[in-house]
Motif scaffolding. Structure first.
Motif, mmCIF file in Angstrom:
data_model
loop_
_atom_site.group_PDB
_atom_site.id
_atom_site.type_symbol
_atom_site.label_atom_id
_atom_site.label_comp_id
_atom_site.label_asym_id
_atom_site.label_seq_id
_atom_site.Cartn_x
_atom_site.Cartn_y
_atom_site.Cartn_z
ATOM 1 N N ILE A 150 0.859 -1.197 0.000
ATOM 2 C CA ILE A 150 0.000 0.000 0.000
ATOM 3 C C ILE A 150 0.891 1.242 0.000
ATOM 4 C CG2 ILE A 150 -1.991 1.132 1.043
ATOM 5 C CD1 ILE A 150 -2.736 -1.309 2.461
ATOM 6 N N GLN A 151 0.642 2.134 -0.947
ATOM 7 C CA GLN A 151 1.408 3.381 -1.036
ATOM 8 C C GLN A 151 0.446 4.570 -1.005
ATOM 9 O OE1 GLN A 151 4.536 3.235 -4.335
ATOM 10 N NE2 GLN A 151 3.320 1.439 -4.807
ATOM 11 N N PRO A 152 0.899 5.687 -0.397
ATOM 12 C CA PRO A 152 0.041 6.880 -0.401
ATOM 13 C C PRO A 152 0.190 7.654 -1.711
ATOM 14 C CG PRO A 152 2.029 7.298 0.871
ATOM 15 C CD PRO A 152 2.141 5.887 0.360
ATOM 16 N N PHE A 153 -0.845 8.430 -2.098
ATOM 17 C CA PHE A 153 -0.688 9.340 -3.241
ATOM 18 C C PHE A 153 -1.397 10.660 -2.945
ATOM 19 C CE2 PHE A 153 -4.795 9.609 -5.400
ATOM 20 C CZ PHE A 153 -5.472 8.476 -4.981
ATOM 21 N N ASP A 154 -0.959 11.702 -3.683
ATOM 22 C CA ASP A 154 -1.518 13.037 -3.466
ATOM 23 C C ASP A 154 -2.268 13.556 -4.673
ATOM 24 O OD1 ASP A 154 -0.320 13.610 -0.801
ATOM 25 O OD2 ASP A 154 1.527 13.257 -1.927
ATOM 26 N N ASP A 155 -1.997 12.966 -5.842
ATOM 27 C CA ASP A 155 -2.460 13.612 -7.057
ATOM 28 C C ASP A 155 -2.950 12.552 -8.052
ATOM 29 O OD1 ASP A 155 -2.374 15.799 -9.083
ATOM 30 O OD2 ASP A 155 -0.883 14.455 -9.956
ATOM 31 N N ALA A 156 -4.112 12.783 -8.643
ATOM 32 C CA ALA A 156 -4.721 11.776 -9.527
ATOM 33 C C ALA A 156 -3.847 11.493 -10.746
ATOM 34 C CB ALA A 156 -6.103 12.237 -9.972
ATOM 35 N N GLU A 157 -3.240 12.546 -11.317
ATOM 36 C CA GLU A 157 -2.409 12.325 -12.519
ATOM 37 C C GLU A 157 -1.179 11.495 -12.170
ATOM 38 O OE1 GLU A 157 -3.138 12.915 -15.663
ATOM 39 O OE2 GLU A 157 -5.054 13.674 -14.935
ATOM 40 N N ALA A 158 -0.595 11.787 -11.013
ATOM 41 C CA ALA A 158 0.621 11.058 -10.618
ATOM 42 C C ALA A 158 0.297 9.589 -10.355
ATOM 43 C CB ALA A 158 1.235 11.700 -9.373
ATOM 44 N N VAL A 159 -0.836 9.331 -9.713
ATOM 45 C CA VAL A 159 -1.158 7.928 -9.406
ATOM 46 C C VAL A 159 -1.528 7.172 -10.681
ATOM 47 C CG1 VAL A 159 -3.653 8.063 -8.846
ATOM 48 C CG2 VAL A 159 -2.193 6.445 -7.655
ATOM 49 N N LEU A 160 -2.137 7.870 -11.624
ATOM 50 C CA LEU A 160 -2.448 7.230 -12.911
ATOM 51 C C LEU A 160 -1.145 6.823 -13.613
ATOM 52 C CD1 LEU A 160 -4.578 6.533 -15.156
ATOM 53 C CD2 LEU A 160 -4.030 8.774 -16.119
ATOM 54 N N ALA A 161 -0.167 7.731 -13.582
ATOM 55 C CA ALA A 161 1.116 7.429 -14.227
ATOM 56 C C ALA A 161 1.772 6.233 -13.554
ATOM 57 C CB ALA A 161 2.022 8.649 -14.169
ATOM 58 N N GLU A 162 1.711 6.199 -12.226
ATOM 59 C CA GLU A 162 2.307 5.048 -11.506
ATOM 60 C C GLU A 162 1.585 3.754 -11.835
ATOM 61 O OE1 GLU A 162 3.861 4.994 -7.407
ATOM 62 O OE2 GLU A 162 3.048 7.039 -7.324
ATOM 63 N N ALA A 163 0.249 3.824 -11.866
ATOM 64 C CA ALA A 163 -0.537 2.613 -12.155
ATOM 65 C C ALA A 163 -0.197 2.083 -13.545
ATOM 66 C CB ALA A 163 -2.024 2.925 -12.057
ATOM 67 N N ASN A 164 -0.004 2.985 -14.488
ATOM 68 C CA ASN A 164 0.286 2.557 -15.867
ATOM 69 C C ASN A 164 1.747 2.192 -16.089
ATOM 70 O OD1 ASN A 164 -2.327 2.723 -16.768
ATOM 71 N ND2 ASN A 164 -2.124 4.817 -17.555
ATOM 72 N N ASP A 165 2.591 2.512 -15.125
ATOM 73 C CA ASP A 165 4.020 2.219 -15.269
ATOM 74 C C ASP A 165 4.271 0.752 -14.903
ATOM 75 O OD1 ASP A 165 6.752 2.259 -15.469
ATOM 76 O OD2 ASP A 165 7.049 3.221 -13.505
ATOM 77 N N SER A 166 3.780 -0.152 -15.751
ATOM 78 C CA SER A 166 3.868 -1.579 -15.463
ATOM 79 C C SER A 166 3.893 -2.320 -16.782
ATOM 80 C CB SER A 166 2.637 -2.018 -14.655
ATOM 81 O OG SER A 166 2.571 -3.421 -14.578
ATOM 82 N N GLU A 167 4.591 -3.457 -16.792
ATOM 83 C CA GLU A 167 4.583 -4.256 -18.030
ATOM 84 C C GLU A 167 3.234 -4.945 -18.215
ATOM 85 O OE1 GLU A 167 6.300 -8.176 -18.544
ATOM 86 O OE2 GLU A 167 7.191 -8.062 -16.542
ATOM 87 N N TYR A 168 2.448 -5.005 -17.111
ATOM 88 C CA TYR A 168 1.166 -5.708 -17.162
ATOM 89 C C TYR A 168 0.004 -4.757 -17.445
ATOM 90 C CZ TYR A 168 3.741 -9.504 -14.944
ATOM 91 O OH TYR A 168 4.641 -10.499 -14.669
ATOM 92 N N GLY A 169 -1.106 -5.326 -17.860
ATOM 93 C CA GLY A 169 -2.315 -4.524 -18.087
ATOM 94 C C GLY A 169 -3.548 -5.406 -18.060
#
Ligand code: ADP
Length: 503
Positions: free
Chosen positions: A413-432
């Motif tokens: 579990i990681q904290p986030f502050d910003d929707a755009e930043a968390v979207l980028a992190e979520a998409n930063d994966s080889e999986y989908g």
């Protein structure tokens, strides 16, 4: 060599131990149980006790040849059965499997260590549901008429591909097999399934039960190891379609082998599914949703497990605390006990792999491992592969625990502050494969749902695969879709065009 009559009981049985013994050492080919041509077998072990419960026939290329030859013979006749009739037979199989639901649930609990109440019974029920769904789709195997020229009748037909080779994993073997065999059979193909080494029994029983309804040779089952039995199945010249669920690594090997003979493949591979929780979510529903999303009752052994959870900072601490409390309340124990929520890891190899991730997480500076639930105390389970679920905090996107599929009861579990930043992190994966969003602001939720790179995005829920909804990933998570009408039409038929010049 042939066993007639069948050694397994005709009526449903609740004695899973005796059933496992009766299923020992056999493939199912051409409507009959047969041993491996080599005479070899391997152990099927109950992961809750470490005790061998059955032997599985150890298949190789000779068994593959026999099964594919029977499937190819049967396919010619099966394709001539009207599509709705094929569907009706698959529907009849669903009814039979429902009668055997409890038996199948107990058998799968025995061989996989998945808890009867929370997982095994559910899986056995969903299998029948998937068969019912596809059984009703026979009439959808229709073509089109194409306006080519006034004097030319131009039509398309949906034709079966031939023999389908299906390779399945051990985590939800009955359901994942149903997603393959049901559309394949209704579309007029015949199938040869290669079961997973760790879980060959319940799927073998399903095969036998369905063979009471289907013509012999339509549905065949082999057990064995990947390179010795799976690879020759994929490579067999008469196998005209390969459908595979498993790891990315093996999926690539399978896809390469299928490419050698230019046959289509469907691949359902791994995942590293993000769960994004906004501060405005329904807090209690989301905490309980996190337990479901992480598939803790399946020991996290799921491609869609929410193994990276991002929580908006204002509710981060409260969320971690509540989630820890909720997982602590889950009972780990004998998979066959009705009180048990969490069973065991499937095998020693998998156990060590997951433990390796946990140790690495614990060694990472700043990481905190919240170990939850309690080990069972029953001495009969002392050799069981029980592993306490772990919720990690203090890890970031550079950690292997955040990047790689663990396939165990471990989430970060990681904290986030910003929707755009968390979207980028979520998409930063080889999986989908899958993702979930938890918010009462549907404007934000839908916007992110559109931009998340995943085959399945759910807002305020995180259900497992459902009949009628296309399921399948993007990026390294796979190729093609399962579970829907599209899956049957696009992946188990080809479109033939016929033109008639009427002068
Ligand atoms: P896991 O590591 O989770 O068991 P795998 O992808 O190795 O995942 O296994 C999934 C399925 O693929 C199993 O039925 C396994 O036997 C099969 N398999 C493994 N290697 C091969 C291979 N080279 N060719 C075909 N099937 C294989």
């Amino acid at each position: 060599m042939l066993d007639t009559p069948h050694p397994t009981p005709a009526a449903p049985t609740l004695d899973q131990g005796a059933l496992a013994t009766a299923l020992s050492g056999r493939h199912f080919i051409g409507g009959r149980y047969v041993p491996a041509r080599s005479g070899k077998s391997f152990a099927v072990v109950n992961p809750a006790t470490g005790i061998e419960v059955a032997r599985a026939a150890e298949g190789d290329a000779a068994d593959v040849d026999a099964a594919v030859a029977d499937a190819a013979r049967a396919q010619k006749e099966w394709a001539r059965v009207p599509a709705r009739k094929r569907g009706a037979l698959v529907h009849q199989c669903a009814a039979l499997l429902k009668e055997h639901q409890e038996e199948l649930a107990r058998l799968i609990a025995l061989e996989t260590g998945k808890a009867l109440r929370t997982e095994s019974r559910v899986e056995a029920g969903v299998v029948a549901d998937v068969l019912e769904f596809f059984g009703g789709l026979g009439s959808e195997l229709k073509g089109e008429s194409v306006p080519f020229a006034p004097n030319v009748l131009s039509v398309t037909l949906r034709e079966p591909l031939g023999v389908v080779g299906a390779i399945i994993p051990w985590n939800v073997p009955m359901l994942l097999m149903a997603l393959k065999i049901a559309p394949a059979l209704v579309a007029g193909n015949t199938v040869v399934v290669k079961s997973a080494e760790e879980a060959p029994l319940a799927v073998l029983r399903i095969c036998e039960l369905m063979n009471r309804v289907l013509p012999p040779g339509c549905f065949n089952m082999l057990s064995g190891f990947g390179p010795e039995c799976g690879a020759p199945l994929v490579a067999h010249p008469l196998v005209r379609k390969v459908t595979f669920t498993g790891s990315v690594e093996t999926g690539k090997i399978v896809a390469k082998a299928a490419a050698e003979k230019l046959v289509p493949v469907t691949l359902e591979l791994g995942g590293k599914s993000p769960m994004i929780v906004f501060a405005d979510c329904d807090f209690a529903k989301t905490v309980s949703g996190a337990l479901t999303s992480m598939r803790f009752t399946r020991q996290g052994q799921s491609c869609t497990a929410a193994s990276r959870i991002y929580v908006e900072r204002p509710i981060f601490d409260a969320f971690v605390a509540e989630m820890e409390k909720a997982v602590n309340a889950m009972v780990m124990g004998d998979p066959l006990d009705e009180a048990t929520d969490i069973g065991t890891i499937i095998s020693e190899g998998q156990f060590e792999k997951v433990q390796g991730f946990i140790e690495e997480g614990k060694r990472t500076p700043g990481a905190v491992a919240h170990e939850c639930s309690a080990m069972p105390t029953d001495p009969a389970l002392k050799k069981g592969l029980f592993l306490r679920p772990v919720i990690f905090t203090g890890l970031d996107g550079s950690s292997r625990l955040v990047r790689e599929e663990i396939f165990g009861p471990v989430t970060v579990i990681q904290p986030f502050d910003d929707a755009e930043a968390v979207l980028a992190e979520a998409n930063d994966s080889e999986y989908g494969l899958a993702a979930s969003l938890w918010t009462n602001n549907l404007k934000v939720g839908l916007d992110l749902a559109h931009r998340l790179e995943a085959g399945l995005v759910q807002i305020n829920q995180n259900l497992v695969v459902q009949a009628n909804l296309s399921y399948g990933g993007v990026k390294s998570s796979g190729l093609g879709k399962e579970a829907s009408l599209e899956a049957m039409l696009e992946h188990f038929t080809h479109k033939k065009t016929i033109m008639v010049n009427m002068g």
